[in-house]
Design an enzyme around this catalytic site. Structure first.
Site, mmCIF file in Angstrom:
data_model
loop_
_atom_site.group_PDB
_atom_site.id
_atom_site.type_symbol
_atom_site.label_atom_id
_atom_site.label_comp_id
_atom_site.label_asym_id
_atom_site.label_seq_id
_atom_site.Cartn_x
_atom_site.Cartn_y
_atom_site.Cartn_z
ATOM 1 C CG HIS A 1 78.313 43.008 107.626
ATOM 2 N ND1 HIS A 1 78.280 44.371 107.489
ATOM 3 C CD2 HIS A 1 79.402 42.594 106.921
ATOM 4 C CE1 HIS A 1 79.283 44.773 106.730
ATOM 5 N NE2 HIS A 1 79.970 43.727 106.367
HETATM 6 O O1 RIB Z 1 76.872 43.103 102.924
HETATM 7 C C1 RIB Z 1 77.180 42.265 104.010
HETATM 8 C C2 RIB Z 1 76.415 40.985 103.934
HETATM 9 O O2 RIB Z 1 76.743 40.310 102.717
HETATM 10 C C3 RIB Z 1 76.773 39.995 105.059
HETATM 11 O O3 RIB Z 1 75.664 39.193 105.346
HETATM 12 C C4 RIB Z 1 77.861 39.171 104.445
HETATM 13 O O4 RIB Z 1 77.946 37.863 105.023
HETATM 14 C C5 RIB Z 1 77.378 39.060 103.018
HETATM 15 O O5 RIB Z 1 76.399 38.020 102.973
#
Ligand code: RIB
Ligand code: CA
Length: 313
Positions: free
Chosen positions: A243
Site C-alpha cells: 500500500h
Molecule cells: O489499509 C492499508 C493502510 O493501513 C496502510 O497504510 C497500512 O500501513 C495501514 O496503515
C-alpha cells in the site's frame, strides 16, 4: 531537477517501512525533511520507535523523527496488530533504535516547516490515519494554501473496505481527520486499495528482495513474508499488497500510475459506512473534483524500481 521536499507521516507498519526505505534510497528525487509518527497500525509509542528502527536499517540515523498524535481527533484509537503483529514490524528481528526521537511534537514540526518554507515547496506524504495532518490544519489554517501537494495512501472505491465492508483502515481510524483533509482545497493525490491491491509481493518478487543479499533486502523480504498473511487469508491474494510504497514510488515515477481527477468525500455520520471514501468515479454528481484517485499501476515497473532502489541501501 531538484529533489521534492517531503514530510512522511506514518504508522509503521511493514508497508510504511518499505515506503520509508524507498524514499531514503532515492535522494535524487526525494528530500525527506522529517518523519512524523502517528497512532494507527499500532500505538504511537511503537510507530515512533518503528520509524527510527527503519531509518537506522536504511543507514540514515540523521533523519529527524517526531512523535505526533496518539489518538484520533474525536474517537478511540483502533489498531491493526492482527495485520502487522504486536510490534507493528513483525517479521524481521531488528535492533532497538539508538537515534533520538525529536522533542518537538510532530504536528508543530509540520506547521513550522511549512511556514518557514517558500510557498508550495513542501509535499506531505501521509501513510496512516490523517490525524496529524488534520491537527496541523486545525491549529494553523494558514498552512493549507502553502502546501504544494498531499500524496496519501487511503480509501477505496471498487475495492471496498479492508477493515469494514465499506472502509479502508487509514480513513476508518480517523474519518473526521480525513474529512478535514479532503475538504481542505489542497492538491490531493490518493492511492486507494483500488491501486494498492494490484501491487502484490508475489514469491518471485519476494525472492528478488532477498536476492539483494543485503540487510535491507532480507528485512524487506521478512516483513512482506509476515505481512502477507492477512491479505492471503482474506482475499486469496498472491502476496502482500504494498500500500504505502505506492506513495513514494509516485514521487519517483508518477507514470507508473493511472487514475481520475474526481470528487471524493468521506462518510463521518453513518455507523454502517463510517470512513467510506465516496468516490464519484463516474461523475454522476455536480460535486467539484478535489482529488486524483488512482486505480491502476504498472506493477512490474513498480517492483523493478523498488527492488533496484532498495539495492542501493
Ligand atoms: O489499509 C492499508 C493502510 O493501513 C496502510 O497504510 C497500512 O500501513 C495501514 O496503515
Ligand atoms: Ca500505513
Amino acid at each position: 531537477m531538484s529533489p521534492r521536499k517531503i514530510i512522511i507521516d506514518t504508522d509503521p507498519g511493514q508497508d510504511d517501512a518499505i515506503a520509508i526505505l524507498l524514499a531514503l534510497a532515492s535522494p535524487e528525487e526525494i528530500e525527506v525533511l522529517g518523519i512524523t509518527a502517528v497512532a494507527g497500525n499500532v500505538p504511537l509509542s511503537l510507530t515512533e520507535k518503528n520509524a527510527r528502527i527503519v531509518c537506522e536499517l536504511a543507514g540514515k540515523p540523521q533523519v529527524r523523527v517526531f512523535a505526533g498524535c496518539d489518538a484520533p481527533l474525536s474517537r478511540p484509537l483502533i489498531t491493526a496488530e492482527h495485520v502487522h503483529g504486536k510490534t507493528g514490524l513483525d517479521g524481521p528481528v531488528l535492533p532497538d533504535p539508538q537515534m533520538p526521537l525529536q522533542a518537538q511534537h510532530g504536528v508543530d514540526f509540520i506547521i513550522e516547516t511549512i511556514r518557514n518554507a517558500p510557498l508550495k515547496t513542501i509535499t506531505l506524504c501521509p501513510l496512516g490515519p490523517l490525524t496529524n495532518i488534520a491537527s496541523a490544519l486545525l491549529k494553523a489554517p494558514d498552512i493549507a494554501e502553502r502546501i504544494e501537494e498531499i500524496i496519501l495512501m487511503g480509501g477505496a472505491y471498487f475495492e471496498v473496505g479492508n477493515i469494514t465492508p465499506s472502509a479502508e483502515f487509514n480513513i476508518y481510524v480517523d474519518p473526521e481527520a480525513a474529512d478535514i483533509v479532503f475538504k481542505s482545497g489542497i492538491s490531493l493525490t490518493v492511492m486507494p486499495l483500488d491501486v494498492t491491491h494490484k501491487a502484490l509481493v508475489t514469491k518471485e518478487r519476494n525472492d528478488a528482495f532477498r536476492a539483494l543479499g543485503t540487510a535491507v533486502g532480507a528485512a524487506t523480504a521478512d516483513m512482506t513474508d509476515f505481512f502477507e498473511r492477512f491479505d492471503k487469508e482474506k482475499y486469496g491474494s498472491a502476496g502482500a499488497p504494498l500500500h504505502d510504497p505506492c506513495v513514494t514510488a509516485y514521487l519517483i515515477k508518477p507514470e507508473l500510475f493511472k487514475g481520475r481527477y474526481i470528487n471524493v468525500m468521506i462518510e463521518t455520520e453513518s455507523e454502517l459506512t463510517l470512513g467510506m471514501t465516496v468516490a464519484d468515479w463516474w461523475r454522476v454528481t455536480k460535486r467539484p473534483a478535489n482529488a486524483t484517485f488512482m486505480n491502476d499501476i504498472d506493477a512490474d515497473g513498480f517492483f523493478t524500481l523498488l527492488t533496484e532502489r532498495l539495492g542501493r541501501l
